[in-house]
Design an enzyme around this catalytic site. Structure first.
Site, mmCIF file in Angstrom:
data_model
loop_
_atom_site.group_PDB
_atom_site.id
_atom_site.type_symbol
_atom_site.label_atom_id
_atom_site.label_comp_id
_atom_site.label_asym_id
_atom_site.label_seq_id
_atom_site.Cartn_x
_atom_site.Cartn_y
_atom_site.Cartn_z
ATOM 1 C CB THR A 30 -0.962 0.029 1.191
ATOM 2 O OG1 THR A 30 -0.218 -0.124 2.412
ATOM 3 C CG2 THR A 30 -2.000 -1.081 1.078
ATOM 4 C CE1 TYR A 31 5.749 5.621 1.399
ATOM 5 C CE2 TYR A 31 7.418 3.978 0.901
ATOM 6 C CZ TYR A 31 7.059 5.289 1.088
ATOM 7 O OH TYR A 31 7.997 6.282 0.943
ATOM 8 C CB ALA A 32 5.552 0.564 -3.180
ATOM 9 C CE LYS A 56 4.991 8.844 -0.837
ATOM 10 N NZ LYS A 56 4.932 10.329 -0.797
#
Length: 249
Positions: free
Chosen positions: A155-157, A160
């Site tokens: 979910t972070y990458a 982004k």
């Protein structure tokens, strides 16, 4: 911005109160920019950053806002225009990191991560495109996981990753006004955001993947942001990776 300086320019820095954002705010002010320091919850840090700029003879103002709320994004740029008469540079350093396996990720996790990393990034670029003076600069903070991959950061990458596509589209759409739009995507940074996500063993692994066996420092990244804000007129629609050769396998 034909001259390669920020003197008498106005810069909006999303997340400009601490860590990389605070360093960028101070560097811009040292170069002569008037700085709008955005913060979400770090009021004390924002006051300290503004105070440091003013003590050094610069001009700055702090603005609170939740950038996942489009009205707050607009108010941030309104403040810049109302206070200083316009905007020349917009840098968004905000974001949230989460390391969690896909099978354990909740809908709430997903919505929060994409809200902060993608939605806020999109509408920051949109409002900057509306409000920046011609020959302006828009810079978003991405992650080196855009060019590499590892477990746990879906979910972070993933949140982004859209910044690259938003940036490419904006670079084309704002080109007739000579506004350059780019992403700066550091490797894992030595800041308080990184360590809670990792074990000591994984921290050492990440260090081993870059030059000098260390994490990226905010001092490694701020000069590149400054370069894009001043001399990078012919660089647009790009993702730049200040990461010391960091790779993930």
């Amino acid at each position: 911005m034909a001259e390669h300086t920020l003197r008498d320019k106005v810069a909006v820095v999303g997340g400009g109160e601490k860590n990389l954002g605070a360093l960028v705010s101070r560097v811009f002010a040292e170069d002569g920019a008037r700085v709008v320091v955005h913060y979400h919850t770090g009021e004390k840090e924002a006051e300290e950053t503004v105070g440091a700029i003013e003590d050094a003879g610069g001009q700055a103002v702090a603005v609170q806002g939740d950038l996942t709320d489009v009205a707050h994004v607009r108010r941030l740029f309104d403040t810049a225009v109302d206070t200083y008469g316009g905007v020349d540079v917009a840098v968004n350093t905000t974001g949230m990191v989460l390391r969690k396996p896909i099978l354990e990720t909740t809908e709430e996790d997903y919505d929060r991560m994409f809200g902060i990393n993608a939605k806020a990034g999109y509408f920051f670029i949109q409002e900057a495109g509306r409000r920046l003076n011609d020959h302006g600069r828009i810079i978003s903070l991405g992650t080196s996981l855009l060019a590499a991959f590892t477990d746990g950061y879906s979910t972070y990458a993933g949140g982004k990753a859209p910044l690259e596509h938003f940036t490419r589209a904006a670079a084309k759409e704002f080109a007739d006004r000579s506004i350059a739009v780019n992403v700066v995507a550091p490797g894992p940074m030595d800041t308080p955001f990184f360590y809670p996500q990792e074990t000591p063993e994984r921290v050492e692994f990440h260090k081993s993947q870059a030059m000098e066996g260390r994490l990226t420092r905010i001092e490694d990244v701020a000069p590149l942001i400054r370069f894009l804000a001043t001399e990078g007129a012919w660089i647009t629609g790009q993702t730049l990776f200040p990461n010391g050769g960091y790779t993930t396998r």
